[in-house]
Design a protein around this motif. Structure first.
Motif, PDB file in Angstrom:
ATOM      1  N   PRO A 120     -12.793 -19.442   3.302  1.00 16.63           N
ATOM      2  CA  PRO A 120     -13.366 -18.743   4.455  1.00 16.63           C
ATOM      3  C   PRO A 120     -13.791 -17.326   4.075  1.00 16.63           C
ATOM      4  O   PRO A 120     -13.272 -16.740   3.137  1.00 16.63           O
ATOM      5  CB  PRO A 120     -12.217 -18.714   5.461  1.00 16.63           C
ATOM      6  CG  PRO A 120     -10.985 -18.897   4.647  1.00 16.63           C
ATOM      7  CD  PRO A 120     -11.380 -19.712   3.446  1.00 16.63           C
ATOM      8  N   SER A 121     -14.761 -16.804   4.810  1.00  9.60           N
ATOM      9  CA  SER A 121     -15.210 -15.434   4.624  1.00  9.60           C
ATOM     10  C   SER A 121     -14.962 -14.668   5.917  1.00  9.60           C
ATOM     11  O   SER A 121     -15.030 -15.228   7.001  1.00  9.60           O
ATOM     12  CB  SER A 121     -16.704 -15.399   4.313  1.00  9.60           C
ATOM     13  OG  SER A 121     -16.964 -16.142   3.168  1.00  9.60           O
ATOM     14  N   PHE A 122     -14.690 -13.383   5.741  1.00  7.89           N
ATOM     15  CA  PHE A 122     -14.403 -12.561   6.916  1.00  7.89           C
ATOM     16  C   PHE A 122     -15.264 -11.315   6.886  1.00  7.89           C
ATOM     17  O   PHE A 122     -15.671 -10.843   5.837  1.00  7.89           O
ATOM     18  CB  PHE A 122     -12.938 -12.118   6.919  1.00  7.89           C
ATOM     19  CG  PHE A 122     -11.975 -13.233   6.703  1.00  7.89           C
ATOM     20  CD1 PHE A 122     -11.676 -14.101   7.730  1.00  7.89           C
ATOM     21  CD2 PHE A 122     -11.385 -13.430   5.456  1.00  7.89           C
ATOM     22  CE1 PHE A 122     -10.801 -15.147   7.526  1.00  7.89           C
ATOM     23  CE2 PHE A 122     -10.509 -14.470   5.249  1.00  7.89           C
ATOM     24  CZ  PHE A 122     -10.208 -15.338   6.288  1.00  7.89           C
ATOM     25  N   MET A 123     -15.467 -10.783   8.063  1.00  9.70           N
ATOM     26  CA  MET A 123     -16.231  -9.560   8.125  1.00  9.70           C
ATOM     27  C   MET A 123     -15.668  -8.671   9.223  1.00  9.70           C
ATOM     28  O   MET A 123     -15.151  -9.158  10.217  1.00  9.70           O
ATOM     29  CB  MET A 123     -17.674  -9.902   8.449  1.00  9.70           C
ATOM     30  CG  MET A 123     -18.496  -8.670   8.520  1.00  9.70           C
ATOM     31  SD  MET A 123     -20.182  -9.043   8.811  1.00  9.70           S
ATOM     32  CE  MET A 123     -20.563  -7.483   9.569  1.00  9.70           C
ATOM     33  N   ALA A 124     -15.759  -7.375   9.002  1.00 11.62           N
ATOM     34  CA  ALA A 124     -15.387  -6.430  10.053  1.00 11.62           C
ATOM     35  C   ALA A 124     -16.389  -5.295  10.065  1.00 11.62           C
ATOM     36  O   ALA A 124     -16.915  -4.911   9.025  1.00 11.62           O
ATOM     37  CB  ALA A 124     -13.982  -5.874   9.803  1.00 11.62           C
ATOM     38  N   HIS A 142     -14.048 -15.250  -1.046  1.00 11.29           N
ATOM     39  CA  HIS A 142     -13.473 -15.600  -2.348  1.00 11.29           C
ATOM     40  C   HIS A 142     -14.093 -14.760  -3.465  1.00 11.29           C
ATOM     41  O   HIS A 142     -13.584 -14.721  -4.569  1.00 11.29           O
ATOM     42  CB  HIS A 142     -13.700 -17.089  -2.615  1.00 11.29           C
ATOM     43  CG  HIS A 142     -15.143 -17.445  -2.681  1.00 11.29           C
ATOM     44  ND1 HIS A 142     -15.905 -17.631  -1.544  1.00 11.29           N
ATOM     45  CD2 HIS A 142     -15.974 -17.596  -3.730  1.00 11.29           C
ATOM     46  CE1 HIS A 142     -17.145 -17.897  -1.905  1.00 11.29           C
ATOM     47  NE2 HIS A 142     -17.220 -17.876  -3.224  1.00 11.29           N
ATOM     48  N   ARG A 143     -15.228 -14.107  -3.163  1.00 13.84           N
ATOM     49  CA  ARG A 143     -15.849 -13.275  -4.195  1.00 13.84           C
ATOM     50  C   ARG A 143     -15.214 -11.894  -4.273  1.00 13.84           C
ATOM     51  O   ARG A 143     -15.591 -11.083  -5.108  1.00 13.84           O
ATOM     52  CB  ARG A 143     -17.344 -13.129  -3.925  1.00 13.84           C
ATOM     53  CG  ARG A 143     -18.117 -14.395  -4.254  1.00 13.84           C
ATOM     54  CD  ARG A 143     -19.599 -14.127  -4.300  1.00 13.84           C
ATOM     55  NE  ARG A 143     -20.181 -14.204  -2.964  1.00 13.84           N
ATOM     56  CZ  ARG A 143     -21.429 -13.850  -2.692  1.00 13.84           C
ATOM     57  NH1 ARG A 143     -22.193 -13.347  -3.624  1.00 13.84           N
ATOM     58  NH2 ARG A 143     -21.889 -13.967  -1.475  1.00 13.84           N
ATOM     59  N   GLY A 144     -14.301 -11.604  -3.390  1.00 16.58           N
ATOM     60  CA  GLY A 144     -13.643 -10.304  -3.433  1.00 16.58           C
ATOM     61  C   GLY A 144     -13.690  -9.615  -2.082  1.00 16.58           C
ATOM     62  O   GLY A 144     -13.969 -10.237  -1.053  1.00 16.58           O
ATOM     63  N   LEU A 191      -8.558 -10.735  -2.853  1.00 13.86           N
ATOM     64  CA  LEU A 191      -8.155 -10.331  -1.508  1.00 13.86           C
ATOM     65  C   LEU A 191      -6.661 -10.023  -1.458  1.00 13.86           C
ATOM     66  O   LEU A 191      -5.846 -10.859  -1.859  1.00 13.86           O
ATOM     67  CB  LEU A 191      -8.405 -11.481  -0.529  1.00 13.86           C
ATOM     68  CG  LEU A 191      -9.828 -11.702  -0.051  1.00 13.86           C
ATOM     69  CD1 LEU A 191      -9.821 -12.761   1.045  1.00 13.86           C
ATOM     70  CD2 LEU A 191     -10.430 -10.414   0.460  1.00 13.86           C
ATOM     71  N   PRO A 192      -6.275  -8.847  -0.943  1.00 13.80           N
ATOM     72  CA  PRO A 192      -4.850  -8.620  -0.693  1.00 13.80           C
ATOM     73  C   PRO A 192      -4.389  -9.569   0.422  1.00 13.80           C
ATOM     74  O   PRO A 192      -5.187  -9.909   1.299  1.00 13.80           O
ATOM     75  CB  PRO A 192      -4.796  -7.162  -0.212  1.00 13.80           C
ATOM     76  CG  PRO A 192      -6.138  -6.581  -0.515  1.00 13.80           C
ATOM     77  CD  PRO A 192      -7.109  -7.714  -0.579  1.00 13.80           C
TER      78      PRO A 192
END
Lengths: 229, 185
Positions: A120-124, A142-144, A191-192
């Motif tokens: 999954p990808s997240f954005m804020a 997953h790319r950082g 990702l932490p």
């Protein structure tokens, strides 16, 4: 129609970018671009070099409601995988061997970039309290993990630093993610654990080098919530 | 993504990366940041607000669908956006002129702007373009500007400058060749 000579190739690419060619030639060039990297580079050269000339057009406020019309049309559209639409929506697909090979290569790249099942990808979007304008944008996949000032960073005065914090959902205590470099670009390869859906991201002003206490000591100036895309 | 690449990303490029990952919020933010500039470019070419609006809608849908292709290609983000809008605007204006304005009475009315080059801003790449455009002869420069800024075809430039089509084509080509040798030097 695509010339071999570098000079002629560049001139043709320039005519294409200027927009003086007729529809048939434009279509031939778009097809050729799929398999001809020299042509692609030449087109990119002209698009970038002529770009400042586009400033001659006066910026003009679009009619109100235009964004809403765009947003309404997004419902029927999903971002297309690059393998399916690499260059132009108008380009008619010709399933020649070369195009098929290009598509296969793009698909391989796509698979390499997107593990299966896709992570999954997240954005804020982080903004200052009481302000709607986005000041920072965070992307986690997953790319950082990348956090960046939207319109260039102005570091806090007095040599102090912006520090980035994450508060996972349900947690009360912020965890330091790191001090944001003065250029306003913060990047991690992995990702932490605290950076996940529903986490609040916050940026506080701290002494040079970051908070000495492992908790924010200065005011939180920007905040936003990570949501899954 | 490595450190250098991340640092080289413009805010607009970053938003396009987020759009490629499916973020509508990023597309909206891109609209907020870029719609005035891009609408201005479309309006200059098509001349009619309702058509410029349609061009901008289609362009943003194309960005939404093709953002991943941009990520793969990695050009300059705002030039990529400009390219999408210009091509759509030029397609639209050619259709209009074919359909209703075969002999466009307005073609030739707009003033030729000698100061158009003055409007190019003062960033480094713009300074290079300005310097190189200034080296072209007047006819070559007019051809480049009328095509890029106003979206004129060869035939429209010929009509506008009251010059045979063959001369226009050759001015464009020679102008491009001179421009490239200057820009690459």
């Amino acid at each position: 129609m695509i010339p071999e000579s570098r000079d002629e190739l560049h001139t043709l690419a320039g005519e294409y970018v200027l927009g003086v060619l007729d529809a048939a030639d434009v279509s031939k060039i778009r097809t050729a671009m799929m398999t001809n990297p020299a042509l692609r580079d030449a087109v990119a050269f002209w698009e970038e070099r002529l770009h400042p000339l586009s400033a001659a057009a006066l910026p003009t406020e679009p009619p109100p409601g235009l964004w809403d019309r765009i947003a309404a049309r997004l419902d029927g559209e999903t971002p297309t995988r690059p393998a399916l639409r690499l260059w132009s929506a108008q380009t008619p697909w010709r399933w020649s061997t070369a195009v098929f090979a290009a598509v296969a290569a793009a698909l391989a790249l796509y698979i390499a970039l997107k593990p299966v099942p896709p992570a999954p990808s997240f954005m804020a979007v982080l903004h200052a309290p009481q302000h709607n304008q986005a000041n920072w944008i965070a992307i986690a996949s997953h790319r950082g993990f990348l956090v960046r000032a939207v319109e260039g960073a102005t570091p806090p005065p007095g040599g102090r630093a912006f520090e980035l914090w994450a508060i996972p959902p349900g947690a009360a205590i912020p965890q330091s993610i790191g001090v944001i470099p003065p250029d306003g670009v913060f990047h991690l390869d992995a990702l932490p654990p605290s950076v996940r859906a529903g986490a609040t991201l916050a940026i506080s002003i701290e002494p040079p080098g970051g908070s000495p206490t492992k908790q924010p000591t200065g005011p939180v100036v920007f905040a936003g919530t990570l949501s899954e895309m | 993504m490595d450190e250098n690449r991340a640092a080289a990303l413009s805010p607009v490029a970053l938003l396009i990366e987020a759009i490629a990952l499916g973020s509508r919020a990023a597309l909206k933010r891109l609209y907020e940041l870029e719609s005035r500039r891009l609408y201005g470019i479309a309006l200059r070419i098509v001349g009619r607000p309702e058509i410029a609006s349609e061009v901008l809608q289609e362009a943003f849908l194309q960005v939404w669908q093709n953002a991943q292709a941009f990520s793969a290609q990695r050009g300059a983000a705002s030039a990529w956006l400009t390219g999408i809008v210009r091509f759509r605007a030029i397609d639209a204006v050619r259709k209009i002129r074919r359909e209703i304005l075969v002999d466009d009475p307005t073609l030739g009315d707009a003033p030729l702007e000698p100061d158009v080059i003055e409007k190019i801003d003062a960033k480094a790449e713009a300074i290079a373009l300005r310097r190189c455009l200034a080296l072209l002869d007047e006819n070559q420069r007019r051809c480049v500007v009328l095509a890029f800024v106003d979206g004129y075809s060869h035939a429209e430039i010929a009509q506008r400058l009251a010059t045979p089509l063959g001369s226009i084509k050759s001015w464009v080509r020679r102008g491009l060749a001179a421009l490239r040798s200057c820009l690459e030097s």
